[in-house]
Structures are given as C-alpha cells and as structure tokens.
Design a protein around this motif. Structure first.
Motif, PDB file in Angstrom:
ATOM      1  N   ASP A  77     -37.978 -44.156  -3.270  1.00  0.00           N
ATOM      2  CA  ASP A  77     -38.994 -43.141  -3.591  1.00  0.00           C
ATOM      3  C   ASP A  77     -40.202 -43.214  -2.650  1.00  0.00           C
ATOM      4  N   ALA A  78     -40.013 -43.814  -1.482  1.00  0.00           N
ATOM      5  CA  ALA A  78     -41.087 -43.894  -0.485  1.00  0.00           C
ATOM      6  C   ALA A  78     -41.547 -42.487  -0.098  1.00  0.00           C
ATOM      7  N   ALA A  79     -42.792 -42.391   0.272  1.00  0.00           N
ATOM      8  CA  ALA A  79     -43.361 -41.114   0.712  1.00  0.00           C
ATOM      9  C   ALA A  79     -44.015 -41.313   2.067  1.00  0.00           C
ATOM     10  N   TRP A  80     -44.044 -40.270   2.866  1.00  0.00           N
ATOM     11  CA  TRP A  80     -44.630 -40.343   4.208  1.00  0.00           C
ATOM     12  C   TRP A  80     -45.185 -38.993   4.586  1.00  0.00           C
ATOM     13  N   HIS A  81     -45.936 -38.988   5.674  1.00  0.00           N
ATOM     14  CA  HIS A  81     -46.555 -37.756   6.161  1.00  0.00           C
ATOM     15  C   HIS A  81     -46.680 -37.823   7.678  1.00  0.00           C
ATOM     16  N   ALA A  82     -46.369 -36.736   8.331  1.00  0.00           N
ATOM     17  CA  ALA A  82     -46.574 -36.537   9.770  1.00  0.00           C
ATOM     18  C   ALA A  82     -45.791 -37.504  10.657  1.00  0.00           C
ATOM     19  N   LEU A  83     -44.646 -37.949  10.166  1.00  0.00           N
ATOM     20  CA  LEU A  83     -43.770 -38.728  11.044  1.00  0.00           C
ATOM     21  C   LEU A  83     -43.104 -37.762  12.013  1.00  0.00           C
ATOM     22  N   PRO A  84     -42.777 -38.225  13.212  1.00  0.00           N
ATOM     23  CA  PRO A  84     -42.020 -37.356  14.114  1.00  0.00           C
ATOM     24  C   PRO A  84     -40.664 -37.026  13.480  1.00  0.00           C
ATOM     25  N   ALA A  85     -40.089 -35.880  13.826  1.00  0.00           N
ATOM     26  CA  ALA A  85     -38.836 -35.434  13.210  1.00  0.00           C
ATOM     27  C   ALA A  85     -37.741 -36.488  13.312  1.00  0.00           C
ATOM     28  N   ALA A  86     -37.598 -37.109  14.471  1.00  0.00           N
ATOM     29  CA  ALA A  86     -36.558 -38.127  14.645  1.00  0.00           C
ATOM     30  C   ALA A  86     -36.823 -39.334  13.743  1.00  0.00           C
ATOM     31  N   GLY A  87     -38.087 -39.702  13.589  1.00  0.00           N
ATOM     32  CA  GLY A  87     -38.442 -40.824  12.721  1.00  0.00           C
ATOM     33  C   GLY A  87     -38.191 -40.506  11.260  1.00  0.00           C
ATOM     34  N   GLU A  88     -38.534 -39.300  10.859  1.00  0.00           N
ATOM     35  CA  GLU A  88     -38.293 -38.900   9.473  1.00  0.00           C
ATOM     36  C   GLU A  88     -36.794 -38.906   9.175  1.00  0.00           C
ATOM     37  N   GLU A  89     -35.994 -38.422  10.103  1.00  0.00           N
ATOM     38  CA  GLU A  89     -34.544 -38.433   9.917  1.00  0.00           C
ATOM     39  C   GLU A  89     -34.037 -39.877   9.829  1.00  0.00           C
ATOM     40  N   TRP A  90     -34.576 -40.765  10.671  1.00  0.00           N
ATOM     41  CA  TRP A  90     -34.159 -42.167  10.647  1.00  0.00           C
ATOM     42  C   TRP A  90     -34.463 -42.781   9.283  1.00  0.00           C
ATOM     43  N   VAL A  91     -35.670 -42.524   8.759  1.00  0.00           N
ATOM     44  CA  VAL A  91     -36.058 -43.083   7.465  1.00  0.00           C
ATOM     45  C   VAL A  91     -35.165 -42.512   6.365  1.00  0.00           C
ATOM     46  N   ARG A  92     -34.946 -41.201   6.355  1.00  0.00           N
ATOM     47  CA  ARG A  92     -34.081 -40.595   5.330  1.00  0.00           C
ATOM     48  C   ARG A  92     -32.681 -41.206   5.372  1.00  0.00           C
ATOM     49  N   ASP A  93     -32.129 -41.362   6.568  1.00  0.00           N
ATOM     50  CA  ASP A  93     -30.794 -41.950   6.705  1.00  0.00           C
ATOM     51  C   ASP A  93     -30.794 -43.396   6.217  1.00  0.00           C
ATOM     52  N   ALA A  94     -31.824 -44.145   6.537  1.00  0.00           N
ATOM     53  CA  ALA A  94     -31.898 -45.553   6.143  1.00  0.00           C
ATOM     54  C   ALA A  94     -32.020 -45.698   4.618  1.00  0.00           C
ATOM     55  N   LEU A  95     -32.683 -44.754   3.971  1.00  0.00           N
ATOM     56  CA  LEU A  95     -32.890 -44.846   2.529  1.00  0.00           C
ATOM     57  C   LEU A  95     -31.768 -44.183   1.725  1.00  0.00           C
ATOM     58  N   ALA A  96     -30.872 -43.477   2.407  1.00  0.00           N
ATOM     59  CA  ALA A  96     -29.771 -42.805   1.702  1.00  0.00           C
ATOM     60  C   ALA A  96     -28.858 -43.836   1.061  1.00  0.00           C
ATOM     61  N   PRO A  97     -28.370 -43.511  -0.140  1.00  0.00           N
ATOM     62  CA  PRO A  97     -27.465 -44.462  -0.823  1.00  0.00           C
ATOM     63  C   PRO A  97     -26.139 -44.634  -0.099  1.00  0.00           C
TER      64      PRO A  97
END
Length: 97
Positions: A77-97
């Motif tokens: 349930d982490a939240a973030w703001h203004a990450l670069p698109a590639a970074g946001e995708e990396w975080v989403r992929d890393a947190l995916a079940p």
C-alpha cells in the motif's frame, strides 16, 4: 520478492567507498533502483537488519559511526508522487503479487 527501501547519507564517503557501498547492494539485490541520491529500492529476500549489517560491513571502519542508514520493507500500500514513469513502473512491478 520483498521490496526494501534503503535511505543512506553517504556524504562523508569518498568515491571508492561509495562505489563499494552500491556494489554491495547490487550483490544482494540484483533488482534495484536508485530513487534519488539518498534513497535506493532493492528487491531482496533478506531482512532489513541483515541488509543493514551487510551494508555497514562494506563501510570503512571510521565511517561506520557517521554514515546514516535506514532500511525498511515497503508494503503493497505504498504511495508515491512524481516518480519518473520508468521508476513508477519498476515500483509497481516490484510490489505486484
């Protein structure tokens, strides 16, 4: 694999020591992303305490007392703001079940 956030103040380290510090992250967590100068995310199955101890061991002995580190797990349930698109995708992929 669990995601860990490593907050680090490496301002007292020389370039070679800083390089060794990051190489030690890469050894234990091949999947990682340096979010900013003072923050790195790492996918690793080791505990935050183990990762902290691993990183501290790479520091020169005189720098161990002055180099600030915080290592913690990042929850889904982490939240973030203004990450670069590639970074946001990396975080989403890393947190995916």
């Amino acid at each position: 694999m669990p995601l860990s956030l490593i907050l680090h103040d490496l301002s007292a380290l020389g370039p070679d020591d800083e390089k060794r510090f990051f190489e030690s992250i890469f050894q234990i967590a091949p999947e990682h992303w340096q979010v900013s100068k003072g923050a790195t995310l790492a996918e690793t199955g080791v505990s935050p305490a183990y990762l902290r101890d691993h990183l501290v061991r790479t520091l020169p002995v005189p720098m161990r007392e002055v180099t600030q580190l915080l290592v913690t797990h990042v929850s889904a349930d982490a939240a973030w703001h203004a990450l670069p698109a590639a970074g946001e995708e990396w975080v989403r992929d890393a947190l995916a079940p």
